[in-house]
Scaffold this motif. Structure first.
Motif, PDB file in Angstrom:
ATOM      1  N   VAL A  35      -0.339  32.465  24.157  1.00 25.49           N
ATOM      2  CA  VAL A  35       0.485  31.438  24.801  1.00 25.49           C
ATOM      3  C   VAL A  35      -0.318  30.686  25.847  1.00 25.49           C
ATOM      4  N   ILE A  36      -1.023  31.420  26.701  1.00 22.76           N
ATOM      5  CA  ILE A  36      -1.762  30.794  27.798  1.00 22.76           C
ATOM      6  C   ILE A  36      -2.948  29.978  27.291  1.00 22.76           C
ATOM      7  N   LEU A  37      -3.677  30.523  26.323  1.00 21.41           N
ATOM      8  CA  LEU A  37      -4.917  29.886  25.889  1.00 21.41           C
ATOM      9  C   LEU A  37      -4.712  28.816  24.823  1.00 21.41           C
ATOM     10  N   TYR A  38      -3.666  28.950  23.996  1.00 20.55           N
ATOM     11  CA  TYR A  38      -3.505  28.032  22.876  1.00 20.55           C
ATOM     12  C   TYR A  38      -2.212  27.207  22.956  1.00 20.55           C
ATOM     13  N   MET A  39      -1.098  27.868  23.214  1.00 21.99           N
ATOM     14  CA  MET A  39       0.170  27.160  23.140  1.00 21.99           C
ATOM     15  C   MET A  39       0.422  26.262  24.344  1.00 21.99           C
ATOM     16  N   VAL A  40      -0.220  26.511  25.456  1.00 18.40           N
ATOM     17  CA  VAL A  40      -0.071  25.634  26.620  1.00 18.40           C
ATOM     18  C   VAL A  40      -0.697  24.270  26.340  1.00 18.40           C
ATOM     19  N   ASN A  41      -1.749  24.252  25.535  1.00 19.13           N
ATOM     20  CA  ASN A  41      -2.424  22.995  25.198  1.00 19.13           C
ATOM     21  C   ASN A  41      -2.671  22.938  23.687  1.00 19.13           C
ATOM     22  N   PRO A  42      -1.601  22.887  22.893  1.00 18.78           N
ATOM     23  CA  PRO A  42      -1.746  22.983  21.433  1.00 18.78           C
ATOM     24  C   PRO A  42      -2.479  21.806  20.806  1.00 18.78           C
ATOM     25  N   GLY A  43      -2.307  20.611  21.370  1.00 16.16           N
ATOM     26  CA  GLY A  43      -2.999  19.463  20.808  1.00 16.16           C
ATOM     27  C   GLY A  43      -4.497  19.602  20.877  1.00 16.16           C
ATOM     28  N   PHE A  44      -4.953  20.407  21.821  1.00 15.22           N
ATOM     29  CA  PHE A  44      -6.379  20.623  22.051  1.00 15.22           C
ATOM     30  C   PHE A  44      -6.906  21.798  21.232  1.00 15.22           C
ATOM     31  N   TYR A  45      -6.101  22.877  21.134  1.00 22.98           N
ATOM     32  CA  TYR A  45      -6.590  24.119  20.553  1.00 22.98           C
ATOM     33  C   TYR A  45      -6.006  24.469  19.185  1.00 22.98           C
ATOM     34  N   LEU A  46      -4.859  23.895  18.820  1.00 24.03           N
ATOM     35  CA  LEU A  46      -4.221  24.266  17.563  1.00 24.03           C
ATOM     36  C   LEU A  46      -4.304  23.176  16.497  1.00 24.03           C
ATOM     37  N   VAL A  47      -4.045  21.942  16.878  1.00 24.44           N
ATOM     38  CA  VAL A  47      -4.006  20.848  15.904  1.00 24.44           C
ATOM     39  C   VAL A  47      -5.397  20.595  15.332  1.00 24.44           C
ATOM     40  N   ASN A  48      -5.469  20.557  14.017  1.00 22.93           N
ATOM     41  CA  ASN A  48      -6.730  20.328  13.317  1.00 22.93           C
ATOM     42  C   ASN A  48      -6.775  18.878  12.817  1.00 22.93           C
ATOM     43  N   PRO A  49      -7.395  17.966  13.578  1.00 26.03           N
ATOM     44  CA  PRO A  49      -7.409  16.561  13.165  1.00 26.03           C
ATOM     45  C   PRO A  49      -8.212  16.316  11.895  1.00 26.03           C
ATOM     46  N   ASN A  50      -9.039  17.291  11.512  1.00 23.22           N
ATOM     47  CA  ASN A  50      -9.846  17.153  10.301  1.00 23.22           C
ATOM     48  C   ASN A  50      -9.228  17.857   9.095  1.00 23.22           C
ATOM     49  N   SER A  51      -7.975  18.263   9.237  1.00 24.08           N
ATOM     50  CA  SER A  51      -7.314  18.938   8.127  1.00 24.08           C
ATOM     51  C   SER A  51      -7.224  18.016   6.919  1.00 24.08           C
ATOM     52  N   PRO A  52      -7.463  18.551   5.710  1.00 25.19           N
ATOM     53  CA  PRO A  52      -7.314  17.729   4.496  1.00 25.19           C
ATOM     54  C   PRO A  52      -5.857  17.374   4.224  1.00 25.19           C
ATOM     55  N   TRP A  53      -4.943  18.053   4.909  1.00 24.82           N
ATOM     56  CA  TRP A  53      -3.520  17.779   4.751  1.00 24.82           C
ATOM     57  C   TRP A  53      -3.084  16.836   5.872  1.00 24.82           C
ATOM     58  N   GLU A  54      -2.648  15.661   5.500  1.00 21.81           N
ATOM     59  CA  GLU A  54      -2.336  14.624   6.490  1.00 21.81           C
ATOM     60  C   GLU A  54      -1.277  15.068   7.490  1.00 21.81           C
ATOM     61  N   TRP A  55      -0.258  15.775   7.004  1.00 23.92           N
ATOM     62  CA  TRP A  55       0.808  16.197   7.911  1.00 23.92           C
ATOM     63  C   TRP A  55       0.290  17.176   8.961  1.00 23.92           C
ATOM     64  N   ALA A  56      -0.675  18.020   8.586  1.00 19.05           N
ATOM     65  CA  ALA A  56      -1.244  18.972   9.550  1.00 19.05           C
ATOM     66  C   ALA A  56      -2.140  18.265  10.552  1.00 19.05           C
ATOM     67  N   ALA A  57      -2.929  17.288  10.071  1.00 21.56           N
ATOM     68  CA  ALA A  57      -3.825  16.547  10.955  1.00 21.56           C
ATOM     69  C   ALA A  57      -3.059  15.718  11.980  1.00 21.56           C
ATOM     70  N   ASN A  58      -1.827  15.320  11.636  1.00 18.43           N
ATOM     71  CA  ASN A  58      -1.045  14.451  12.517  1.00 18.43           C
ATOM     72  C   ASN A  58       0.054  15.184  13.264  1.00 18.43           C
ATOM     73  N   MET A  59       0.003  16.512  13.285  1.00 21.73           N
ATOM     74  CA  MET A  59       1.017  17.275  14.015  1.00 21.73           C
ATOM     75  C   MET A  59       0.975  16.966  15.509  1.00 21.73           C
ATOM     76  N   THR A  60       2.135  16.995  16.134  1.00 24.04           N
ATOM     77  CA  THR A  60       2.192  16.934  17.588  1.00 24.04           C
ATOM     78  C   THR A  60       1.991  18.340  18.138  1.00 24.04           C
ATOM     79  N   GLY A  61       1.830  18.444  19.447  1.00 19.84           N
ATOM     80  CA  GLY A  61       1.604  19.754  20.054  1.00 19.84           C
ATOM     81  C   GLY A  61       2.739  20.718  19.819  1.00 19.84           C
ATOM     82  N   TRP A  62       3.984  20.257  20.011  1.00 19.32           N
ATOM     83  CA  TRP A  62       5.115  21.175  19.857  1.00 19.32           C
ATOM     84  C   TRP A  62       5.276  21.591  18.402  1.00 19.32           C
ATOM     85  N   GLN A  63       4.957  20.689  17.485  1.00 20.16           N
ATOM     86  CA  GLN A  63       5.032  21.049  16.067  1.00 20.16           C
ATOM     87  C   GLN A  63       3.996  22.117  15.723  1.00 20.16           C
TER      88      GLN A  63
END
Length: 400
Positions: free
Chosen positions: A99-127
């Protein structure tokens, strides 16, 4: 001050998590060893008491005599030792760290902008946060249903093992497609760790409590409770080595930033399970070196798959590479917000991994790693500084 506070809490939680994990895994490995090392009791009085097996050992200057009953001892002591708080503490502290290391800043640590799946690459932090939680819960549900449907009476555990192995291949693949590389490795390990803790919470301890309750009431315990507890405990012991590897993998970007990171992950998972199998059998008196040999072979295969390409850097084409001023400019534009002795980025109170680029000597000392993480697109994290492909080519062509 906020970044420092988060780092300090992170330190304390990580300390607690490591201590609890060492205690839990150590105890788990010990009891699996004990169970497999039991020998038929030699004393007639022990056999008459339905002692199933015994083991003599020496440690710390003393001698120990462990015995396991086939059914139920004539009397249970009031101070019966239970093993579960270590498992719960490990999971709770690990989840708090996530929670502290990843979920507090999900856009930085969880979202994969290079994902081959467009919906995953364009996820928001809360998603991304919701998906990560669903990933953990879904992993446990699928694993638990496999156990219940394939081997409910513990008579098809071999087939169940194959099914769980296939499940982990799928988990590894999905995680690397949906999340950043480092988060993918962590979440795959967390799926296994969640299954381990949930096994203790939902099956092993409740089954043991039912057995104790029946014995105190003078009734015969349901043998399925004991068999099911052992089944889940055995699963836990095969998960241990892969989980430890996946949890420490975030220190080694060459593993999780590779194009085929999920293949590397699967190879390490299977290698860990095979090496653990060797020790399980060894404690049962069967030495089969083929298991660690195959495990070592899988590790070597992972080394080969993850090895950087030996081809010429893209964009070089025989031309002279960028000079010191150009590289320094790129580093200042894209890296020093985090990698400096006094980071400007609000999420860091110190340079990540202790790597700072405040001088040319420090930059030059990290040349190979900089080229690797930039070429793999792992850095800058989330490409928050918008590094272009042309700039990445310049880093790849850096020869000085």
């Amino acid at each position: 001050m906020q970044a420092y506070l988060i780092d300090f809490v992170n330190l304390l939680l990580r300390w607690l998590h490591v201590i609890a994990a060492i205690a839990w895994i150590g105890e788990s490995i010990y009891f699996v060893m004990l169970d497999n090392s039991l020998r038929t009791p030699k004393a007639e009085e022990d056999r008459q008491k339905d002692v199933f097996g015994e083991m003599w050992s020496v440690h710390g200057g003393g001698f120990y005599h462990n015995q396991k009953y086939a059914t139920a001892p004539a009397k249970l002591p009031n101070d019966l030792h239970w093993s579960f708080w270590k498992a719960y503490t490990t999971w709770l502290s690990g989840f708090a760290l996530f929670v502290i290391l990843y979920m507090v800043n999900p856009g930085f640590y969880l979202v994969n902008p290079n994902s081959p799946w467009e919906w995953a690459a364009n996820m928001t932090g809360w998603q991304a946060n919701v998906l990560a939680l669903a990933f953990l819960l879904g992993g446990w549900v699928v694993y638990n249903e496999l156990c219940k449907r394939i081997s409910p009476n513990m008579d098809r555990d071999g087939l169940l093992s194959v099914a769980v192995a296939v499940m982990m291949v799928v988990v590894a693949y999905l995680s690397t497609q949906m999340f950043t590389g480092r988060a993918a490795f962590l979440l795959t390990g967390a799926v296994m760790a969640t299954a381990m803790s949930a096994n203790v919470f939902f099956w092993i301890i409740p089954g043991q409590r039912r057995m104790v309750k029946a014995m105190k009431a003078g009734d015969a315990p349901n043998p399925l409770d004991g068999k099911r507890g052992k089944q889940r405990s055995v699963h836990n012991t095969y998960f241990t080595l892969p989980v430890v590897l996946l949890m420490v993998s975030n220190h080694y970007s060459f593993i999780y930033s590779h194009e085929f990171a999920w293949v590397v992950m699967v190879l390490f998972i299977f290698a860990g399970a095979l090496i653990r199998q060797f020790f399980v059998l060894m404690h049962a008196g069967k030495t089969q070196p083929v298991y660690p040999a195959v495990g070592a072979g899988l590790i070597l295969l992972a080394f080969w798959v993850a090895a950087p390409s030996s081809s010429s850097p893209s964009g070089n084409d025989g031309a002279q590479g960028p000079d010191q001023a150009q590289i320094t400019g790129l580093i200042e534009q894209h890296c020093v917000q985090c990698h400096a002795r006094n980071p400007e980025h609000a999420g860091f109170s110190a340079p990540p991994a202790g790597i700072a680029f405040d001088s040319w000597d420090e930059i030059l000392g990290q040349k190979a790693q900089i080229q690797q993480v930039v070429a793999s697109r792992y850095m800058p994290l989330g490409n928050m500084t918008n590094m272009s492909d042309e700039e990445r080519d310049m880093i790849a062509a850096w020869e000085e």
